[in-house]
Design an enzyme around this catalytic site. Structure first.
Site, PDB file in Angstrom:
ATOM      1  N   ASP A 545      -0.881  23.107  35.871  1.00 49.04           N
ATOM      2  CA  ASP A 545      -0.478  24.317  35.161  1.00 49.04           C
ATOM      3  C   ASP A 545      -0.784  24.099  33.673  1.00 49.04           C
ATOM      4  O   ASP A 545      -1.118  22.973  33.254  1.00 49.04           O
ATOM      5  CB  ASP A 545       1.032  24.513  35.379  1.00 49.04           C
ATOM      6  CG  ASP A 545       1.487  25.936  35.092  1.00 49.04           C
ATOM      7  OD1 ASP A 545       0.678  26.753  34.618  1.00 49.04           O
ATOM      8  OD2 ASP A 545       2.678  26.214  35.334  1.00 49.04           O
ATOM      9  N   ASP A 621       0.881  34.216  35.422  1.00 50.49           N
ATOM     10  CA  ASP A 621       2.274  34.658  35.418  1.00 50.49           C
ATOM     11  C   ASP A 621       2.375  36.181  35.454  1.00 50.49           C
ATOM     12  O   ASP A 621       2.331  36.848  34.426  1.00 50.49           O
ATOM     13  CB  ASP A 621       2.994  34.086  34.185  1.00 50.49           C
ATOM     14  CG  ASP A 621       3.054  32.557  34.239  1.00 50.49           C
ATOM     15  OD1 ASP A 621       2.782  31.995  35.322  1.00 50.49           O
ATOM     16  OD2 ASP A 621       3.363  31.939  33.210  1.00 50.49           O
TER      17      ASP A 621
END
Ligand SMILES: *[C@@H]1O[C@H](CO)[C@@H](O)[C@H](O)[C@H]1NC(C)=O
Ligand SMILES: *[C@@H]1O[C@H](CO)[C@@H](O)[C@H](O)[C@H]1NC(C)=O
Ligand SMILES: *[C@@H]1O[C@H](CO)[C@@H](O)[C@H](O)[C@H]1NC(C)=O
Ligand SMILES: *[C@@H]1O[C@H](CO)[C@@H](O)[C@H](O)[C@H]1NC(C)=O
Length: 957
Positions: A545, A621
């Protein structure tokens, strides 16, 4: 960016608050001011001014220049053009500044043209390693056209010298035409100029130059050429201006696609001119954009500079190989409606899309891909950047993720609950909280006292674990990873090159390993080995990430552009491949941690062209609302268009709490993403499938089970992608290239060539859904087997249990129908075949099986069958790729009990009664049954008991 509110992070946030007002971001929409608009980017503005100047000049010159000419100041130097083997060489010069550029135009096999350009005598090298990290074999083994298949002729047309390279061995209608004054290029395909370079005269190349001294001439360079500031950040730009831009016109095309990642429609909107145009260009610059906007050309987490244009005759592409910040303007001659009317009226004016590409640094390196079919185009693209390799088979299953599963007991409880509720899943995920203070490769030993025992428990029923391992390394002299990287000099350096670059991320003060340094990349790979990574087992996989990279206190939440990498290169040169280099290093580590090697699984947020080789990506996201659910469809499709096949959006939406209806619909859509993961922000309520109660639990379970039922089809699609480069999920135009009315369709899509999905993207179940079934074909509702004949426009009612999924007549779809807890447990399960009959009574399909984890398939250890149905006879034959080898013999032996347990033939009109099964020279007869059939025109062959690895045929009568 993810925000957390635990005590420890609050402390870090307080430290941060002085430099970045992160706290203000909680719960708000995107903070526009964190990110640059094109008005705040000096190199873009210089090109914009140049382009406006050329346009104005053109208007002034008006009638004195012909339609094919522009006011571009760049011309080919006289007598500089020659053909050297497979490369056409030319010198191009800006009339005013006299710094000659060298253009090399190389002709590759299959009509691919590569155009590279930079100063003939650069003052210093430009960054040219992007090709090394992106192209197949680092670009070393590209297949060039043979020199004797190329011929150069030069002709004078209207006083203009035009050089024409004709391709003799390829489709003879392809030719490459280069005009001298001003310099411009036409790639002529099928007798039509199809891809035009510099036809608008926007080509502009900022040559490298010495910094003007205090008393030196400034040469119009006051506009951010040698220094630029954004809010409180200064970019020192020690190399000065070195950008370049070019207009590329797709002539005869109305639609262009690709260039992810943007939250925009599939068919790319204009950025200038049209009424509904965006007010900003598309931007490619990997960024961690907190609560990103929808319907926007803003940069997001990944960048793939590959654009595809399609019309009813052909599909072509442009691959702009550059890892620096890039902006792309898209314009059309008129608003499309007006354009259409115009064309209808006169039949003469062709549509076209003009694109203007501008990159901040590096060598100009562009590939033109001629198609003409979609299959040709993807073969060509895969020739350059490789295909998507076969993933671990478990990775196609369902992934259960949340920030965060709290501890070992929580992980095992979720595992138990999923099994208790009969919900298959393959992987449970741990986000950053599993670590000891965000020190990756460690565990919080209070919460995870025995991670090995935990993984073994999961593995018992075939479940895997994924841990997040982010690229920021906590600056902590007691942390061995930091210490070793520091002592070996593996970190990215500050702008002076004197010390490690430091920035803020989850652990607070951090540094980043410089993957551009091959030794540092090899070192980080090794940290994933079983003997290095404490508490890891072969059932542990990895999630990268924050690898754009996300730097909380950096400009635009990323690294400063002028900081230094291995070899002295600036971050600006390689920003867009930084995340991919980490993805690669991680995948290399997992691949080599066992001997013999096993296929890795690594999920990455940042990506570039080539990332498909290292694993999956997700769209970043998103949020728990219907708009984000809808937006995920074009986002996943655009990635597939650009060759990033293994992609999905977070099911449920990362931020916020989904309603049970939204959650249900998102699962029903998510099972059709190539990568199928549910994920949630730490501040959200728990949302595992059972949390919602009935009837939602049943609907969610049904959806997930449908994914598992179709895993053999999905795995076969991956196999196809690994050979041909074809997308897994496909926009309608890809499968129906002449259905002009569906060229912009992005509410429904195809999964492979056999399945049409029309997701429900609305809370409302009372309004029926519009469905378009294209082409003169049979379509079968996959649930009811009700048949429809296309082309058909129809509304379908739906309740929350229903999803609209249609099988295309002419397809054979393999499934596994037994309910199990994981894909691992299904490995030896029998196969069911669905034969969806076409209007002419035929169907074809494939089935591919291998061990799902090793590389033995490369030496023949697989079963790949060509299935075909015609004249009421179903035949299974080995595919032409099948080779006999000891590995193949072993695999066939391992699969010797795997049979076809059922064949369902859908759409046979005549009343059949018998199936004559021929296998190994023996014939046996089976009575067909209609019991349990969903519709009259469906017959079932119960347990034909033919082996999946054998040749066989079944004749119905
Ligand atoms: C020429 O075009 C055909 C038809 O689309 C295609 O299949 C073939 O690959 C092309 N030939 C070359 C050498 O690219
Ligand atoms: C063009 O080709 C020449 C000769 O092979 C080479 O020296 C030069 O570096 C090439 N330029 C680019 C930009 O690739
Ligand atoms: C693309 O090029 C063609 C041919 O020069 C031209 O007619 C057309 O206007 C261009 N399209 C755009 C959008 O500029
Ligand atoms: C970090 O590395 C540098 C260069 O090797 C060294 O001088 C310094 O002492 C190291 N810092 C720590 C805290 O070990």
């Amino acid at each position: 960016m993810k925000l957390k509110r635990s005590k420890s992070t609050l402390v870090s946030l307080l430290f941060l608050a002085a430099s970045v007002s992160l706290l203000a971001q909680v719960g708000l929409a995107v903070k526009q001011e964190d990110f640059k608009t094109s008005e705040q980017v000096a190199f873009y503005q210089r090109h914009r001014a140049f382009a406006d100047g050329v346009a104005k000049e053109g208007q002034l010159l008006g009638k004195s220049i012909s339609a094919s000419q522009t006011a571009s100041p760049y011309s080919v130097l006289q007598d500089s053009v020659y053909l050297d083997g497979h490369t056409l060489v030319a010198s191009v010069q800006h009339g005013a500044d006299k710094v000659p550029l060298k253009l090399n135009v190389s002709f590759l096999e299959h009509g691919i043209v590569r155009i590279r350009g930079q100063e003939a005598n650069p003052l210093k090298p430009r960054f040219d390693d992007t090709q090394k990290h992106v192209l197949r074999d680092g670009g070393a083994n590209l297949k060039y056209a043979s020199a004797d298949s190329l011929s150069l002729t030069s002709e004078v047309i209207n006083g203009q010298t035009v050089h024409v390279v004709a391709f003799k061995d390829a489709n003879s209608t392809a030719s490459f035409r280069m005009t001298e004054r001003p310099w411009s290029v036409e790639y002529v395909l099928n007798n039509k100029p199809s891809i035009l370079l510099n036809s608008k005269g926007l080509f502009h190349f900022e040559h490298l130059r010495e910094r003007p001294g205090a008393d030196g001439e400034v040469d119009g360079e006051a506009d951010g050429a040698w220094e630029e500031t954004f809010r409180t950040w200064k970019d020192t730009k020690p190399r000065g201006p070195e950008s370049f831009g070019l207009d590329i016109n797709f002539s005869g095309f109305e639609h262009v696609y690709g260039i992810p990642e943007h939250a925009s429609p599939l068919s790319l909107k204009s950025t200038r001119g049209d009424k509904d145009a965006y007010s900003q260009p598309y931007r490619l610059y990997n960024l961690d954009v907190f609560e990103h906007d929808l319907d926007s050309p803003m940069a997001l987490y990944g960048s793939i500079p590959f654009m595809v244009a399609h019309n009813a005759e052909s599909t072509v592409g442009v691959f702009w190989l550059n890892a620096a910040e890039t902006w792309i303007d898209v314009t059309r001659d008129k608003s499309s409606t007006l354009g259409n009317l115009f064309r209808l009226g006169t039949g003469s004016k062709e549509p076209s899309v003009s694109t203007h590409w501008i990159s901040e640094s590096g060598v100009m390196d562009i590939f033109l891909l001629p198609g003409p079919s979609t299959a040709d185009l993807y073969r060509q693209y895969a020739e350059l950047v490789e295909q998507t390799p076969l993933p671990r088979s478990f990775a196609l299953g369902y992934h259960q993720c949340r920030w965060n599963y709290l501890d070992q007991a929580d992980v095992l409880a979720v595992n138990d609950k999923l099994q208790e509720h009969g919900i298959p899943y393959d992987v449970i995920w741990l986000d950053i909280e599993h670590t000891d203070g965000k020190r990756y490769f460690t565990w919080d030993s209070g919460k995870f006292p025995d991670p090995v025992a935990m993984q073994q428990k999961l593995a018992y029923n075939g479940h895997q674990l994924v841990n997040v391992v982010d690229p920021h390394i906590k600056r902590d002299t007691e942390y061995p990873i930091w210490k070793e990287a520091n002592d070996s000099g593996y970190f990215v350096k500050n702008r002076e090159g004197t010390d490690n670059f430091q920035g803020w991320c989850w652990p607070g003060d951090s540094s980043w390993v410089d993957y551009l340094n091959p030794e540092a990349a090899a070192w980080i790979s090794k940290q994933f080995h079983l003997d290095k990574y404490n508490g890891s087992t072969p059932n542990l996989f990895v999630w990268n990430d924050m690898n754009e990279p996300s730097v909380f206190n950096g400009p635009e939440i990323t690294m400063d552009k002028d900081i230094k990498h291995h070899g002295g290169w600036e971050h600006r040169d390689l920003h867009n491949i930084f995340g991919m280099l980490y993805h690669k290093a991680t995948a290399d580590g997992l691949r080599t941690r066992e001997s013999p090697a096993k296929r890795p699984f690594v999920l990455s947020r940042a990506y570039f062209a080539g990332s498909q080789r290292y694993g999956a990506v997700w769209t970043g996201d998103n949020a728990a609302n219907w708009e984000h659910l809808r937006a995920s469809i074009p986002m996943v499709l655009s990635n597939n268009v650009a060759g990033m096949h293994f992609v999905g959006a977070d099911v449920g939406g990362f931020f916020g709490n989904p309603t049970p209806e939204l959650m249900t619909r998102w699962y029903q859509l998510g099972i059709w993403y190539p990568f199928f993961r549910a994920h949630a922000h730490i501040d959200t309520k728990r949302r595992e499938p059972w949390v919602f109660g009935e009837p939602y639990l049943t609907h969610i379970r049904d959806a997930i089970r449908e994914r598992y039922r179709l895993l053999p089809y999905w795995y076969t699609l991956f196999r196809e992608a690994s050979l041909t480069g074809m997308p897994l999920v496909r926009p309608m135009w890809m499968e129906f290239p002449k259905e002009t009315s569906m060229f912009a369709e992005d509410a429904s899509f195809m999964v492979g060539s056999a399945i049409l999905v029309v997701p429900a993207t609305d809370a409302d179940t009372s309004t029926p859904i519009d469905v378009r079934l294209p082409a003169q074909e049979n379509w079968y509702d996959m649930r009811t087997h009700a048949a429809y004949v296309g082309p058909l426009k129809r509304q379908f009612a739906l309740d929350l249990a229903t999803t609209l999924v249609f099988a295309r007549g002419g397809s054979i779809v393999p499934t596994r129908e037994r309910q199990r807890g994981s894909s691992e447990l299904m490995r030896r399960d029998p196969i069911t075949l669905y034969v969806y009959v076409s209007q002419t009574g035929t169907a074809t399909g494939k089935l591919y099986l291998d061990d799902g984890e090793s590389y033995n398939y490369q030496s023949g250890a697989f079963i790949e069958r060509d299935l075909s149905f015609a004249n009421a006879k179903l035949t299974s034959r080995p595919s032409p790729h099948t080779v006999s080898s000891p590995e193949q013999v072993d695999f066939l032996a391992a699969m010797s009990k795997v049979r076809v347990e059922r064949i369902v033939v859908v759409g046979m009109r005549n009343a059949l009664t018998n199936a004559a099964v021929v296998e190994n020279g023996q014939t046996r007869n089976i009575a067909l049954t209609y019991a349990g059939s969903k519709v009259d025109s469906e017959c079932v062959i119960r347990d034909p008991a033919v082996l999946v690895g054998n040749d066989w045929e079944i004749l119905l009568s």
